[in-house]
Design a protein around this motif. Structure first.
Motif, PDB file in Angstrom:
ATOM      1  N   ILE A 163      52.190  19.060  23.758  1.00 43.71           N
ATOM      2  CA  ILE A 163      52.254  20.271  24.582  1.00 43.71           C
ATOM      3  C   ILE A 163      51.212  20.104  25.684  1.00 43.71           C
ATOM      4  O   ILE A 163      50.074  19.725  25.390  1.00 43.71           O
ATOM      5  CB  ILE A 163      51.851  21.541  23.781  1.00 43.71           C
ATOM      6  N   VAL A 164      51.569  20.394  26.913  1.00 43.77           N
ATOM      7  CA  VAL A 164      50.567  20.421  27.980  1.00 43.77           C
ATOM      8  C   VAL A 164      50.355  21.891  28.326  1.00 43.77           C
ATOM      9  O   VAL A 164      51.276  22.561  28.797  1.00 43.77           O
ATOM     10  CB  VAL A 164      50.988  19.636  29.235  1.00 43.77           C
ATOM     11  N   GLY A 165      49.151  22.401  28.047  1.00 43.44           N
ATOM     12  CA  GLY A 165      48.839  23.827  28.234  1.00 43.44           C
ATOM     13  C   GLY A 165      48.475  24.438  26.895  1.00 43.44           C
ATOM     14  O   GLY A 165      49.106  24.123  25.872  1.00 43.44           O
ATOM     15  N   ARG A 166      47.447  25.288  26.903  1.00 45.57           N
ATOM     16  CA  ARG A 166      46.970  25.882  25.638  1.00 45.57           C
ATOM     17  C   ARG A 166      46.843  27.390  25.747  1.00 45.57           C
ATOM     18  O   ARG A 166      45.957  28.001  25.147  1.00 45.57           O
ATOM     19  CB  ARG A 166      45.631  25.267  25.251  1.00 45.57           C
ATOM     20  N   SER A 167      47.707  28.027  26.546  1.00 45.29           N
ATOM     21  CA  SER A 167      47.597  29.482  26.691  1.00 45.29           C
ATOM     22  C   SER A 167      48.077  30.174  25.420  1.00 45.29           C
ATOM     23  O   SER A 167      48.810  29.606  24.614  1.00 45.29           O
ATOM     24  CB  SER A 167      48.425  29.965  27.894  1.00 45.29           C
ATOM     25  N   THR A 168      47.646  31.435  25.297  1.00 45.57           N
ATOM     26  CA  THR A 168      48.022  32.228  24.116  1.00 45.57           C
ATOM     27  C   THR A 168      49.498  32.600  24.151  1.00 45.57           C
ATOM     28  O   THR A 168      50.106  32.809  23.105  1.00 45.57           O
ATOM     29  CB  THR A 168      47.181  33.528  24.096  1.00 45.57           C
ATOM     30  N   ASN A 194      42.853  11.037  30.003  1.00 49.23           N
ATOM     31  CA  ASN A 194      44.033  10.161  29.986  1.00 49.23           C
ATOM     32  C   ASN A 194      45.329  10.928  29.685  1.00 49.23           C
ATOM     33  O   ASN A 194      46.090  10.558  28.791  1.00 49.23           O
ATOM     34  CB  ASN A 194      43.873   9.044  28.945  1.00 49.23           C
ATOM     35  N   LEU A 195      45.531  12.013  30.429  1.00 50.98           N
ATOM     36  CA  LEU A 195      46.686  12.881  30.157  1.00 50.98           C
ATOM     37  C   LEU A 195      48.019  12.120  30.203  1.00 50.98           C
ATOM     38  O   LEU A 195      48.890  12.339  29.346  1.00 50.98           O
ATOM     39  CB  LEU A 195      46.696  14.056  31.144  1.00 50.98           C
ATOM     40  N   LYS A 196      48.150  11.230  31.161  1.00 50.55           N
ATOM     41  CA  LYS A 196      49.424  10.494  31.277  1.00 50.55           C
ATOM     42  C   LYS A 196      49.710   9.721  29.996  1.00 50.55           C
ATOM     43  O   LYS A 196      50.823   9.744  29.468  1.00 50.55           O
ATOM     44  CB  LYS A 196      49.368   9.511  32.460  1.00 50.55           C
ATOM     45  N   ASP A 228      60.511  22.029  30.210  1.00 55.18           N
ATOM     46  CA  ASP A 228      59.688  22.496  31.329  1.00 55.18           C
ATOM     47  C   ASP A 228      59.613  24.020  31.308  1.00 55.18           C
ATOM     48  O   ASP A 228      60.593  24.714  31.574  1.00 55.18           O
ATOM     49  CB  ASP A 228      60.350  22.005  32.637  1.00 55.18           C
ATOM     50  N   VAL A 229      58.435  24.549  30.985  1.00 58.29           N
ATOM     51  CA  VAL A 229      58.264  26.007  30.903  1.00 58.29           C
ATOM     52  C   VAL A 229      57.821  26.582  32.260  1.00 58.29           C
ATOM     53  O   VAL A 229      57.999  27.757  32.540  1.00 58.29           O
ATOM     54  CB  VAL A 229      57.240  26.367  29.794  1.00 58.29           C
ATOM     55  N   GLY A 230      57.277  25.738  33.092  1.00 63.98           N
ATOM     56  CA  GLY A 230      56.669  26.196  34.348  1.00 63.98           C
ATOM     57  C   GLY A 230      57.607  26.934  35.281  1.00 63.98           C
ATOM     58  O   GLY A 230      58.801  26.622  35.370  1.00 63.98           O
ATOM     59  N   ILE A 231      57.065  27.940  35.937  1.00 68.18           N
ATOM     60  CA  ILE A 231      57.796  28.634  37.008  1.00 68.18           C
ATOM     61  C   ILE A 231      56.840  28.708  38.194  1.00 68.18           C
ATOM     62  O   ILE A 231      55.791  29.355  38.112  1.00 68.18           O
ATOM     63  CB  ILE A 231      58.223  30.064  36.599  1.00 68.18           C
ATOM     64  N   ASN A 232      57.169  28.017  39.253  1.00 71.79           N
ATOM     65  CA  ASN A 232      56.294  27.971  40.424  1.00 71.79           C
ATOM     66  C   ASN A 232      57.136  28.132  41.684  1.00 71.79           C
ATOM     67  O   ASN A 232      58.340  27.911  41.657  1.00 71.79           O
ATOM     68  CB  ASN A 232      55.584  26.605  40.489  1.00 71.79           C
ATOM     69  N   GLY A 261      66.675  26.941  32.863  1.00 66.25           N
ATOM     70  CA  GLY A 261      66.280  26.357  31.581  1.00 66.25           C
ATOM     71  C   GLY A 261      65.673  27.394  30.659  1.00 66.25           C
ATOM     72  O   GLY A 261      66.342  28.379  30.297  1.00 66.25           O
ATOM     73  N   VAL A 262      64.395  27.206  30.325  1.00 63.00           N
ATOM     74  CA  VAL A 262      63.695  28.089  29.368  1.00 63.00           C
ATOM     75  C   VAL A 262      63.773  29.558  29.800  1.00 63.00           C
ATOM     76  O   VAL A 262      64.061  30.442  28.986  1.00 63.00           O
ATOM     77  CB  VAL A 262      62.212  27.645  29.223  1.00 63.00           C
ATOM     78  N   GLY A 263      63.531  29.793  31.101  1.00 62.90           N
ATOM     79  CA  GLY A 263      63.489  31.171  31.609  1.00 62.90           C
ATOM     80  C   GLY A 263      64.771  31.939  31.364  1.00 62.90           C
ATOM     81  O   GLY A 263      64.733  33.157  31.161  1.00 62.90           O
TER      82      GLY A 263
HETATM   83  P1  NAD Z   1      48.080  29.664  31.940  1.00 68.90           P
HETATM   84  O1  NAD Z   1      47.539  29.586  33.329  1.00 68.90           O
HETATM   85  O2  NAD Z   1      47.649  30.745  31.049  1.00 68.90           O
HETATM   86  O3  NAD Z   1      47.767  28.280  31.219  1.00 68.90           O
HETATM   87  C1  NAD Z   1      47.945  27.057  31.866  1.00 68.90           C
HETATM   88  C2  NAD Z   1      47.508  25.941  30.955  1.00 68.90           C
HETATM   89  O4  NAD Z   1      47.704  24.726  31.635  1.00 68.90           O
HETATM   90  C3  NAD Z   1      46.034  26.024  30.551  1.00 68.90           C
HETATM   91  O5  NAD Z   1      45.935  25.940  29.155  1.00 68.90           O
HETATM   92  C4  NAD Z   1      45.391  24.803  31.212  1.00 68.90           C
HETATM   93  O6  NAD Z   1      44.461  24.151  30.370  1.00 68.90           O
HETATM   94  C5  NAD Z   1      46.571  23.890  31.487  1.00 68.90           C
HETATM   95  N1  NAD Z   1      46.381  23.145  32.719  1.00 68.90           N
HETATM   96  C6  NAD Z   1      46.093  23.613  33.943  1.00 68.90           C
HETATM   97  N2  NAD Z   1      45.962  22.607  34.822  1.00 68.90           N
HETATM   98  C7  NAD Z   1      46.161  21.462  34.122  1.00 68.90           C
HETATM   99  C8  NAD Z   1      46.150  20.100  34.465  1.00 68.90           C
HETATM  100  N3  NAD Z   1      45.906  19.682  35.707  1.00 68.90           N
HETATM  101  N4  NAD Z   1      46.388  19.200  33.498  1.00 68.90           N
HETATM  102  C9  NAD Z   1      46.650  19.608  32.228  1.00 68.90           C
HETATM  103  N5  NAD Z   1      46.683  20.894  31.849  1.00 68.90           N
HETATM  104  C10 NAD Z   1      46.435  21.803  32.787  1.00 68.90           C
HETATM  105  O7  NAD Z   1      49.671  29.623  32.103  1.00 68.90           O
HETATM  106  P2  NAD Z   1      50.854  30.078  31.098  1.00 68.90           P
HETATM  107  O8  NAD Z   1      50.909  31.552  31.046  1.00 68.90           O
HETATM  108  O9  NAD Z   1      50.782  29.288  29.838  1.00 68.90           O
HETATM  109  O10 NAD Z   1      52.110  29.597  31.954  1.00 68.90           O
HETATM  110  C11 NAD Z   1      52.331  28.243  32.250  1.00 68.90           C
HETATM  111  C12 NAD Z   1      53.520  28.117  33.160  1.00 68.90           C
HETATM  112  O11 NAD Z   1      54.649  28.628  32.489  1.00 68.90           O
HETATM  113  C13 NAD Z   1      53.420  28.910  34.461  1.00 68.90           C
HETATM  114  O12 NAD Z   1      54.101  28.201  35.473  1.00 68.90           O
HETATM  115  C14 NAD Z   1      54.154  30.193  34.171  1.00 68.90           C
HETATM  116  O13 NAD Z   1      54.688  30.791  35.323  1.00 68.90           O
HETATM  117  C15 NAD Z   1      55.230  29.662  33.266  1.00 68.90           C
HETATM  118  N6  NAD Z   1      55.801  30.668  32.349  1.00 68.90           N
HETATM  119  C16 NAD Z   1      57.138  30.659  32.236  1.00 68.90           C
HETATM  120  C17 NAD Z   1      57.765  31.542  31.379  1.00 68.90           C
HETATM  121  C18 NAD Z   1      59.253  31.484  31.235  1.00 68.90           C
HETATM  122  O14 NAD Z   1      59.859  32.427  30.786  1.00 68.90           O
HETATM  123  N7  NAD Z   1      59.873  30.339  31.556  1.00 68.90           N
HETATM  124  C19 NAD Z   1      57.003  32.476  30.672  1.00 68.90           C
HETATM  125  C20 NAD Z   1      55.616  32.415  30.753  1.00 68.90           C
HETATM  126  C21 NAD Z   1      55.029  31.494  31.605  1.00 68.90           C
END
Ligand code: NAD
Length: 288
Positions: A163-168, A194-196, A228-232, A261-263
């Protein structure tokens, strides 16, 4: 060839199952209902609300929307939540976050009764996910990730999940949910070295960072499944994920697109949670 794991297919399958169950409830005079609490008019809240209302309607779930102004006092939000907690006709409560800065969001979200907390905001529901218990509500997004993996029959057991990201709301709960399915889980984040290299060890790579198209093919093992969970929003005002989809094509075996996708699965998860809340509350009331 990379297979696109389309969220809409998952959402429609789930909706079909939910519709049938809701019809069964209605035959017994029970009408599942979601209460939405929104403070202000943020475009992302409005867009998610529109999607949620449409999905609930498709599923046959009733809705009510409570709207407060951006300047409202937090006591007004709490009043609405308490009234929805006590209202036996409401089975789920969805409150949009972030709340305005003058409000104590952590305190307010804890006011939602855990058994109606369909987006898994409360500490009780977070704790249940951490403990691997299934009677609570995980947040909708990590649950959507799991629903996609399940729908497309992607094996998790024994697989290395990074998993990349540790948000709650995303990273931590999805890690625990993958662990519950017997994945071998690594959580990486902004301070990971060494994330890659770490990512390239993944059979299943779940990316939730919030940095448009950061994950290129250099992070992806041949044949990995990429979620891919990200939305940007990119520099051309286009919606994009955290993964550079084009670059990872033909490297990943499967990949979730953004958008689509996920959204697109999260509102179906909410509907499933409202139904689960309805069942639990009905059983509880009929035991007492
Ligand atoms: P957040 O900002 O709370 O957490 C981001 C995480 O990414 C952090 O844990 C941080 O350590 C990590 N991070 C940041 N920069 C990094 C880097 N350069 N290398 C490695 N890790 C890095 O974000 P979130 O709330 O977890 O959301 C993440 C993404 O998911 C956002 O784009 C958000 O919009 C999206 N999101 C999508 C949905 C959906 O329904 N698809 C729902 C919630 C969030």
């Amino acid at each position: 060839m990379t297979i696109l794991l389309k969220g809409l297919e998952v959402a429609n399958t789930m909706t079909h199952t939910i519709q049938k169950e809701v019809d069964g409830f209605k035959e017994q005079g029970i009408y599942p209902k979601l209460a939405i609490v929104r403070v202000g008019e943020s475009p992302s809240d409005l867009s998610y609300e529109k999607g949620a209302l449409k999905r609930m309607e498709k599923c046959g779930i009733k809705t009510e929307v409570h709207v407060l102004s951006q300047e409202a006092d937090q006591s007004e939000v709490i009043k609405i939540i308490k009234s929805a907690n006590e209202d036996a006709s409401v089975h789920g409560i969805l409150m949009f976050r972030p709340l305005p800065k003058h409000m104590d969001e952590t305190m307010i979200q804890e006011q939602i009764s855990p058994e109606k907390d369909v987006d898994g905001m409360s500490m009780i529901n977070f704790g249940k996910v951490m403990a691997g218990e299934v009677d609570g509500f995980p947040p909708a997004t990590p649950a959507a990730v799991m629903a996609i993996l399940k729908h497309y029959q992607i094996e998790i057991k024994g697989k290395h999940c990074v998993i990349v990201g540790r948000s709650t709301v995303v990273g931590k709960p999805v890690a625990m949910m993958l662990l519950k399915e017997n994945g071998t889980v690594t959580i990486s984040h902004s301070k990971t070295e060494n994330l890659k290299e770490v990512c390239r060890r993944a059979d299943i790579l779940v990316v939730a960072i919030g940095r448009g198209r950061m994950i290129t093919k250099d992070y992806v093992k041949n044949g990995a499944v990429v979620i891919d969970v990200g939305i940007n929003i990119d520099e051309n005002n286009q919606l994009c994920g955290d993964v550079n989809e084009g670059d990872c094509m033909d490297i990943a075996s499967a990949l979730t697109p953004v958008p689509g996708g996920v959204g697109s699965v999260t509102t179906s998860i909410l509907a499933a949670h409202v139904l689960k809340g309805c069942k639990t509350q009905w059983l509880k009331n009929h035991k007492e």
